[in-house]
Design an enzyme around this catalytic site. Structure first.
Site, PDB file in Angstrom:
ATOM      1  N   ASP A   1     -36.955  -0.024  27.848  1.00 29.09           N
ATOM      2  CA  ASP A   1     -37.091  -1.104  26.870  1.00 29.09           C
ATOM      3  C   ASP A   1     -38.256  -0.815  25.925  1.00 29.09           C
ATOM      4  O   ASP A   1     -39.330  -0.392  26.358  1.00 29.09           O
ATOM      5  CB  ASP A   1     -37.324  -2.442  27.572  1.00 29.09           C
ATOM      6  CG  ASP A   1     -36.146  -2.856  28.438  1.00 29.09           C
ATOM      7  OD1 ASP A   1     -35.033  -2.363  28.195  1.00 29.09           O
ATOM      8  OD2 ASP A   1     -36.351  -3.670  29.361  1.00 29.09           O
TER       9      ASP A   1
ATOM     10  N   GLU B   1     -41.182  -0.902  29.254  1.00 27.01           N
ATOM     11  CA  GLU B   1     -41.000  -0.622  30.678  1.00 27.01           C
ATOM     12  C   GLU B   1     -39.733   0.203  30.905  1.00 27.01           C
ATOM     13  O   GLU B   1     -38.890   0.338  30.013  1.00 27.01           O
ATOM     14  CB  GLU B   1     -40.904  -1.924  31.473  1.00 27.01           C
ATOM     15  CG  GLU B   1     -39.707  -2.790  31.102  1.00 27.01           C
ATOM     16  CD  GLU B   1     -39.623  -4.040  31.968  1.00 27.01           C
ATOM     17  OE1 GLU B   1     -39.486  -3.901  33.197  1.00 27.01           O
ATOM     18  OE2 GLU B   1     -39.678  -5.148  31.400  1.00 27.01           O
TER      19      GLU B   1
ATOM     20  N   TYR C   1     -29.351 -13.464  30.653  1.00 30.95           N
ATOM     21  CA  TYR C   1     -28.194 -13.527  31.546  1.00 30.95           C
ATOM     22  C   TYR C   1     -27.192 -14.638  31.263  1.00 30.95           C
ATOM     23  O   TYR C   1     -26.048 -14.563  31.714  1.00 30.95           O
ATOM     24  CB  TYR C   1     -28.680 -13.637  33.006  1.00 30.95           C
ATOM     25  CG  TYR C   1     -29.495 -12.433  33.402  1.00 30.95           C
ATOM     26  CD1 TYR C   1     -28.895 -11.181  33.512  1.00 30.95           C
ATOM     27  CD2 TYR C   1     -30.861 -12.529  33.608  1.00 30.95           C
ATOM     28  CE1 TYR C   1     -29.639 -10.064  33.845  1.00 30.95           C
ATOM     29  CE2 TYR C   1     -31.612 -11.422  33.946  1.00 30.95           C
ATOM     30  CZ  TYR C   1     -30.985 -10.188  34.063  1.00 30.95           C
ATOM     31  OH  TYR C   1     -31.733  -9.088  34.379  1.00 30.95           O
TER      32      TYR C   1
END
Length: 302
Positions: A253, A266, A212
């Site tokens: 992913d 996941e 992020y």
């Protein structure tokens, strides 16, 4: 805008460990909905959310809550009870995707590729588990997102410490073999598989900071896979998405093992929608700008 969605409640923020990311996603989505002319009310989801929702007189809900409480089926069940349509996956798919342990068990059961794993407990044989999984492992809480609580371990003491750290977030903690990579992510939007993205992080692994905030993390989209390999990856990710029962939009992913095979990590049922986020990046590669992406997600609400 071609469709009248009525009064849309944008749920963001919340109380999970991913609140900071959800606030960023919510602000970006709110701006897009305003650009689209949608009658939107932004709601920072607190503990009394279910009791307060009827007072907003909503016709539809856009879920931008990440992590437990927003992405795990609890909110979806409440909205079903209130008969409010919402974006993204339903109760069962949300709960299953959030629970990495049971999701991996299901994938193993139906023959989709995902690594072996160990369910760690206080009395685990740290040395034996480490050896069984190849000597280097990634430890993670089974029901958190954004790489929260994750760490690597290469010795029995490190494994025990990693379990202790991860168990603060969730009672179930799993360890998986450390894969060499590269790492890919594939977004799915309304049944369409978007171009894959290859993630290159200079951190120890693609952690919360790298996801992020880091300007050093690189994203390759298109990911420079051959046409046949890209097709293989997209097919696998769509199958994984559908096997969980997901709908609307999401992200799968994947990492590559030392044999060059794709291994499922996941499914994310409410992926990030920030400036660093991957679904907007994949959508852009497919010809959709951020506002168009948001409207397609909104149009899939049910």
């Amino acid at each position: 805008m071609s469709h009248n969605y009525g009064r849309v409640g944008l749920l963001y923020g919340g109380t999970s460990s991913e609140r900071e990311v959800s606030l960023m996603s919510g602000h970006a989505i709110h701006q897009a909905l305003q650009n689209l002319g949608v009658d939107v009310v932004a709601i920072d989801a607190g503990d009394n959310l279910v009791q307060s929702l009827p007072s907003y007189q909503l016709d539809l809900v856009f879920i931008a809550l990440h992590g437990p409480g927003g992405e795990d089926g609890m909110l979806q069940g409440a909205l079903d009870y209130l008969k409010l349509p919402y974006t993204g996956s339903g109760v069962l798919a949300s709960a299953l995707a959030m629970d990495k342990l049971r999701c991996k068990q299901m994938w193993q059961g139906i023959g989709l590729p995902t690594t072996e794993f160990a369910l760690l407990k206080a009395d685990s044989d740290w040395s034996a588990e480490l050896q069984r999984l190849g000597g280097q492992v990634m430890v993670k809480p089974a029901a958190e997102g954004s790489s929260i609580g994750m760490s690597r371990a290469a010795t029995p003491d490190q494994l025990e410490a990693a379990w202790a750290g991860a168990s603060q977030y969730n009672t179930a903690v799993i360890a998986e073999p450390l894969l060499p990579g590269p790492e890919y992510t594939v977004a799915i939007l309304d049944g369409q598989v978007l171009p894959s993205i290859r993630i290159e992080s200079n951190a120890d692994f693609y952690d919360y900071e790298a996801k992020y905030f880091s300007a050093q993390t690189q994203y390759l989209c298109p990911s420079e896979l051959s046409e046949s390999r890209e097709k293989e990856l997209q097919t696998l990710c769509l199958e994984a998405f559908n096997s969980v029962g997901c709908r609307g939009w999401g992200r799968v992913d994947v990492m590559v093992d030392d044999q060059g095979q794709f291994q499922l990590l996941e499914v994310n049922t409410v992926p990030g929608m920030t400036s660093h986020s991957l679904v907007p990046m994949a959508a852009k590669a497919a010809g959709l700008n951020f506002d168009q992406l948001v409207e397609k997600i909104l149009a899939g609400a049910r």
